[in-house]
Design an enzyme around this catalytic site. Structure first.
Site, PDB file in Angstrom:
ATOM      1  N   THR A   1      23.708  20.234 -65.313  1.00 38.05           N
ATOM      2  CA  THR A   1      24.951  20.995 -65.374  1.00 38.05           C
ATOM      3  C   THR A   1      25.180  21.863 -64.150  1.00 38.05           C
ATOM      4  O   THR A   1      26.267  21.907 -63.616  1.00 38.05           O
ATOM      5  CB  THR A   1      24.971  21.891 -66.629  1.00 38.05           C
ATOM      6  OG1 THR A   1      23.783  22.690 -66.629  1.00 38.05           O
ATOM      7  CG2 THR A   1      25.037  21.058 -67.885  1.00 38.05           C
ATOM      8  N   TYR A   2      24.159  22.540 -63.687  1.00 40.47           N
ATOM      9  CA  TYR A   2      24.312  23.374 -62.502  1.00 40.47           C
ATOM     10  C   TYR A   2      22.926  23.667 -61.964  1.00 40.47           C
ATOM     11  O   TYR A   2      22.028  24.007 -62.715  1.00 40.47           O
ATOM     12  CB  TYR A   2      25.039  24.684 -62.848  1.00 40.47           C
ATOM     13  CG  TYR A   2      25.440  25.474 -61.620  1.00 40.47           C
ATOM     14  CD1 TYR A   2      26.332  24.937 -60.701  1.00 40.47           C
ATOM     15  CD2 TYR A   2      24.923  26.728 -61.372  1.00 40.47           C
ATOM     16  CE1 TYR A   2      26.712  25.639 -59.564  1.00 40.47           C
ATOM     17  CE2 TYR A   2      25.294  27.445 -60.242  1.00 40.47           C
ATOM     18  CZ  TYR A   2      26.191  26.891 -59.343  1.00 40.47           C
ATOM     19  OH  TYR A   2      26.546  27.584 -58.218  1.00 40.47           O
ATOM     20  N   MET A   3      22.737  23.512 -60.667  1.00 44.72           N
ATOM     21  CA  MET A   3      21.379  23.585 -60.139  1.00 44.72           C
ATOM     22  C   MET A   3      21.033  24.901 -59.461  1.00 44.72           C
ATOM     23  O   MET A   3      19.917  25.111 -59.065  1.00 44.72           O
ATOM     24  CB  MET A   3      21.103  22.420 -59.200  1.00 44.72           C
ATOM     25  CG  MET A   3      21.767  22.492 -57.867  1.00 44.72           C
ATOM     26  SD  MET A   3      23.471  22.068 -58.011  1.00 44.72           S
ATOM     27  CE  MET A   3      23.979  22.147 -56.338  1.00 44.72           C
TER      28      MET A   3
END
Length: 130
Positions: free
Chosen positions: A61-63
Site C-alpha cells: 500500500t505504501y512503502m
C-alpha cells in the site's frame, strides 16, 4: 560416542505445551532498509526502487512510513471486514509499540545541543574548541 551407535532408544514422555507466536510488526522505512541490507545485501537505493515497483504494481500500500500504527478509522474498518468475512475467532487486535519516545528525547537533546553550539560556531568558525 561410539557406544551410541546401534543403541536402543525409547521416548519416555511427550509434553505438549501451548505456544504463542506473534507476527513481527510492519516495516517502517528504516526497518525495511535495515532488513534488506542485512538479509539481502541491498543498498538503500535498490531497496527503495524495489519498494516503489511493488507499490506501483499494487503489491504493497505504501512503502515510506515512520509509524507501525494505523488510524482508529482504518482499524475499525479492518476489524469489521475480518469479522464479517471470516468470523470473530479470526480477528485479533494488535497495537504495536514504537520507539518514538526515545527518539523524541534524543531529538530534544540534539536540538538543545545545536542551540548551545550554534553561537559558539559563529564566533569561532568551528565546532572544535581549544
Amino acid at each position: 560416542m561410539k557406544s551410541c551407535i546401534g543403541a536402543s532408544y525409547k521416548v519416555a514422555d511427550i509434553q505438549v505445551k501451548p505456544g504463542k507466536r506473534t507476527p513481527a510488526p510492519p516495516f517502517t522505512t528504516s526497518t525495511l532498509q535495515q532488513e534488506a541490507s542485512r538479509k539481502l545485501g541491498y543498498g538503500v537505493s535498490r531497496t527503495m526502487l524495489i519498494a516503489q515497483k511493488l507499490y506501483e504494481n499494487g503489491y504493497i500500500t505504501y512503502m515510506r512510513t515512520d509509524s507501525v500504527n494505523l488510524s482508529d478509522t482504518a482499524l475499525g474498518d479492518i476489524t469489521n471486514t475480518v469479522k464479517s468475512m471470516y468470523g470473530e475467532e479470526y480477528h485479533q487486535f494488535r497495537k504495536y509499540k514504537t520507539r518514538m519516545k526515545a527518539h523524541r528525547k534524543r531529538t530534544r537533546q540534539y536540538d538543545l545541543l545545536i542551540r548551545v553550539m550554534l553561537p559558539l560556531m559563529s564566533r569561532t568558525g568551528s565546532v572544535y574548541m581549544s
